[in-house]
Design a protein around this motif. Sequence first.
Motif, PDB file in Angstrom:
ATOM      1  N   UNK A  51     -12.948 -46.399  16.326  1.00 44.99           N
ATOM      2  CA  UNK A  51     -14.350 -47.522  16.234  1.00 44.99           C
ATOM      3  C   UNK A  51     -13.912 -47.545  14.322  1.00 44.99           C
ATOM      4  N   UNK A  54     -11.583 -49.252  12.302  1.00 48.85           N
ATOM      5  CA  UNK A  54     -11.609 -50.923  12.889  1.00 48.85           C
ATOM      6  C   UNK A  54     -12.202 -50.521  11.626  1.00 48.85           C
ATOM      7  N   UNK A  55     -13.078 -49.981  10.727  1.00 48.15           N
ATOM      8  CA  UNK A  55     -14.275 -50.088   9.576  1.00 48.15           C
ATOM      9  C   UNK A  55     -13.497 -50.279   8.733  1.00 48.15           C
ATOM     10  N   UNK A  58     -11.356 -53.090   8.476  1.00 47.47           N
ATOM     11  CA  UNK A  58     -12.687 -54.496   7.534  1.00 47.47           C
ATOM     12  C   UNK A  58     -12.866 -53.979   6.096  1.00 47.47           C
ATOM     13  N   UNK A  59     -12.293 -52.827   5.466  1.00 47.37           N
ATOM     14  CA  UNK A  59     -13.151 -52.406   4.115  1.00 47.37           C
ATOM     15  C   UNK A  59     -11.489 -52.725   3.672  1.00 47.37           C
ATOM     16  N   UNK A  61      -8.986 -54.536   4.624  1.00 50.28           N
ATOM     17  CA  UNK A  61      -7.843 -55.875   4.204  1.00 50.28           C
ATOM     18  C   UNK A  61      -8.390 -56.555   3.421  1.00 50.28           C
ATOM     19  N   UNK A  62      -9.585 -57.049   2.702  1.00 53.19           N
ATOM     20  CA  UNK A  62      -9.627 -58.048   1.190  1.00 53.19           C
ATOM     21  C   UNK A  62      -8.920 -57.414   0.009  1.00 53.19           C
ATOM     22  N   UNK A  63      -8.956 -55.856   0.100  1.00 55.74           N
ATOM     23  CA  UNK A  63      -8.477 -55.215  -1.041  1.00 55.74           C
ATOM     24  C   UNK A  63      -6.481 -55.650  -0.551  1.00 55.74           C
TER      25      UNK A  63
ATOM     26  N   UNK B 183     -20.044 -45.430  16.380  1.00 56.06           N
ATOM     27  CA  UNK B 183     -20.846 -44.607  14.423  1.00 56.06           C
ATOM     28  C   UNK B 183     -21.071 -46.166  13.834  1.00 56.06           C
ATOM     29  N   UNK B 654     -17.266 -58.937   3.853  1.00 52.63           N
ATOM     30  CA  UNK B 654     -16.371 -57.921   4.310  1.00 52.63           C
ATOM     31  C   UNK B 654     -18.016 -57.400   5.106  1.00 52.63           C
ATOM     32  N   UNK B 658     -18.797 -56.096   9.328  1.00 49.26           N
ATOM     33  CA  UNK B 658     -19.458 -55.021   9.339  1.00 49.26           C
ATOM     34  C   UNK B 658     -20.713 -55.123  10.252  1.00 49.26           C
ATOM     35  N   UNK B 661     -19.753 -56.393  13.427  1.00 49.96           N
ATOM     36  CA  UNK B 661     -19.246 -54.884  14.479  1.00 49.96           C
ATOM     37  C   UNK B 661     -20.608 -54.426  14.494  1.00 49.96           C
TER      38      UNK B 661
END
Lengths: 68, 840
Positions: A51, A54-55, A58-59, A61-63, B183, B654, B658, B661
């Motif tokens: 998990x 996964x976070x 996402x963070x 991805x755009x970069x 988390x 983003x 999140x 999620x």
Amino acid sequence: MSEFPLENIEKEIDEKIRVELQKTGKDCAKLWEKILSWYDKGGAENVKRHLLALVDEILMEEEEVREG
Amino acid sequence: MRPFRLVQVIVSGFRGINRRVELSFEKPLVTLFGGNGTGKTSILTTIEFGLFGQVGYLSGEEFQREDAIVNMHSSEKQARVELILTDGEKVLRVVRVRKMGRRTSGVATELTVEFDGQMFSGEKAQRFLEELLGVSFEDYVRLVMLHQEAVAELVSAKSQVRGEAFDRLLGLKKYTDIVQALPKSKIRSKIKDLEMELNRIGVQEETRLRTVTEQREKKARDLLKKGLAFGDLSPFSAVVEFKQIRNSVYKLADETGLKASEVELPEPNARSLKEKLEEINNVVRQLYDHVNKVFSTERITNELVELQELQNSIQQLKEEIQNAKKNIKEIEGKYGTGGQIEGKIGQIEKEIEELKEKIDENEKLLPKVRELEELREEIVEIDEQILKITNELGTKDDIKSKIEELGERISELENEIERMGVLAKLLSNAVSYIRDTLVNRCPVCGSGINPHEIVSKLEREMQEVGVMKIRKLQHEKKELEAALKRFKENLETLEVLEKKLSERRKREKLLEGETKGLTSLELESKIDELRGKLGKLVSQKDELAKKLRELNELENLIEKREKSLEDLYGKVRDRLAVSADYEQVLVAKIEELKVKSSKIDENRTEYLNRIRDLEGRLNTLEGVIEIVEMDEKIREYRKLMPELQEQKEKLRRKKDKLVSLLKAIEEIEEVVSRVKMEASKDVLEMLQLRINEFYGEICGHPYFDALKIKPVTRRGRTTYEFKAYNTGEKRESYVVTRFSQAQMNEAALATFLALATTQRTNLGFLILDDPSQSMDEKHKQSLAKVMIQLVKQMPQKTIIIATADQQFQSQIEKETSPDIYQKIELHGWSKEGPTIKISL
């Protein structure tokens, strides 16, 4: 003395959770299936690790899109 | 399929077991009986190690520091466990080997499984084994083997520990672990970071353009107030103004003789303008320093100060000489010249000497005058004493004749006293004679006499003469002697006084000749008068001496000042190269220097004013350049706006992902917790009856006849209320607050047995480690009966009990029969392992 099969309890609970989550949305149900899979392979620590990954995904991805 | 019963355990090098041990489990009820540390638990844990490669409760930091699985004395440095199980038809053989490692967990084991002609090894063997037996390691430790630690956790006062123990027991730990692994706080923190970043960009986007625009407007207003037109605020106008200022700077540099460095014209942009502005500012600063240096009056001022000081010194010396001369004149006018003052002093000193002599003479006379006065007082006093004696006793001759008269009378009295004494002696002798002889005739006259009368008469006469007359005469004599003594003393005193008086009168006469009839009062007054005159003369002399000193000092001062004046004239002569009229030349030179200094000041002031004017223009130009710079920024910010918008959009995406999620995780948490709670309620409801059956049989509490276990949520966590209940009065209480340790163990044991006998697995055995701990004899008996009852109720399962409790062991032996019961006795332990005796 009457007994009931052990595996039935866990199966029943998993099924109930699956049905409940399908009512709330596809994403939740999909994520739950992934979580179960991660748990079976490596327990709770594995779930947490995936998990968090996964976070991070996402963070980042755009970069990557920007760099690309 | 029937469950697999444990038939045989063959073990070596495992925990407390070193040498090979073979144990066969042949009866439905088996006890491992032995004292503490004889290896009971080691034998029990071989089974879970054999089946799953793990041993529960061997966890903690210390277990990672050494290997607690392989026996430390093992010669092969390995643990080997072989288990033989059977479902009645087929045999399952499990062999697990583990080499000695450096820690307890995380060391690989080698597993071999043989079943129905098939052989498996490694992970495949483990999967096959768990599928065949239908239990995982977690299920095994909650349903098959009751560890001592599990009992303690079920009745723990800490709700979290108790909650996890019940979850584990009910097979729900998986869901608790998953919920705890989600988390949420981490994702929330990331969302918050993104929100802050979005806010920051938003603020940056909106405020920086507004801020710079407002600053530009304010600056423009200030410049317009100074007289600039809107057209002057462009970069091109700034270049034109720069060019004009630069020309003025160069012109001024030429005029003042400065070789200024070349400054190029700037480009019409803020950066170039600022750069060139800095360069021309440097030139202006150089110009300022140059003007201050070239047009400095410092040298002239120093010379002027020096000459003015010289002039002031000359003036001061002259004034001092003049004042000294004036003072001399004043003193001479009042006291005369120095020679005259010296003469006066000599005269006064002579007078002083004379006066001192007079005073000395009078002072010498004064004691004699005082002596004479005292002498006269003494003479008067002596006269009075003589007069007093003569008035009382008469003249000296009278006193002498009186003394003679008294002497004679005393002599007469002494004769009379002596005569009376003789008479008295005669009378006494006569009395003694008559008394002794008692004569009756008078010896003188011969007439008849009465001796007694005579004696009596003579005694009376004796009394009269002896006592009365003599005493009277003696008294008179004493008085006369006293009077004689007084006269003699006074006569003596009178003679002394007369002698004294004569001496005093003789001295008086002598002193009267010396003192010339003066009294002490007159003499003292005369001395005081002379002393007053002496004091005045001394004062006069001191004043004159002081003035004489002053005259001398003033003359010395004039001499010194005149010498200093000559020195100063010498300096003027050397400095200005003149030979006469020093003071006039000095004044003229000072005036000349003042004029010269004033002219330099004027020039410097003019150039500095022009420099200040240029600085003012440069300052205004700097303001125009700031406007140009802000205009450039405004254009740049406007250009960057779309880029910031795009950045914000990415951050929003983003954040949305999140949030989605987090929402999904929260949904999963809510559903899992809810379903788990319902499941735990269902299972506990289903178990309730059986728990209470075991509880009633084992514990038999006098008041609380039932147990109630209920899942609850506290601070977002699931835990379990474990209560005792009185069904008649419907009253309940927490087990941990009311029960003794033994009663709590009994309640936990009842819960474990209810679950272990309800849920079906393919394992045909149940293991209890020290189930009778803390129980009294009565409860041990109850527990033994329950165990035997279970054997009868579950013929397909073996019950294996480890115990060190002699009473419990005896109860088992008493309640059971050899056909269903087997005892494995452990007598002791050595480095080789336990000493075992098996009885059937």
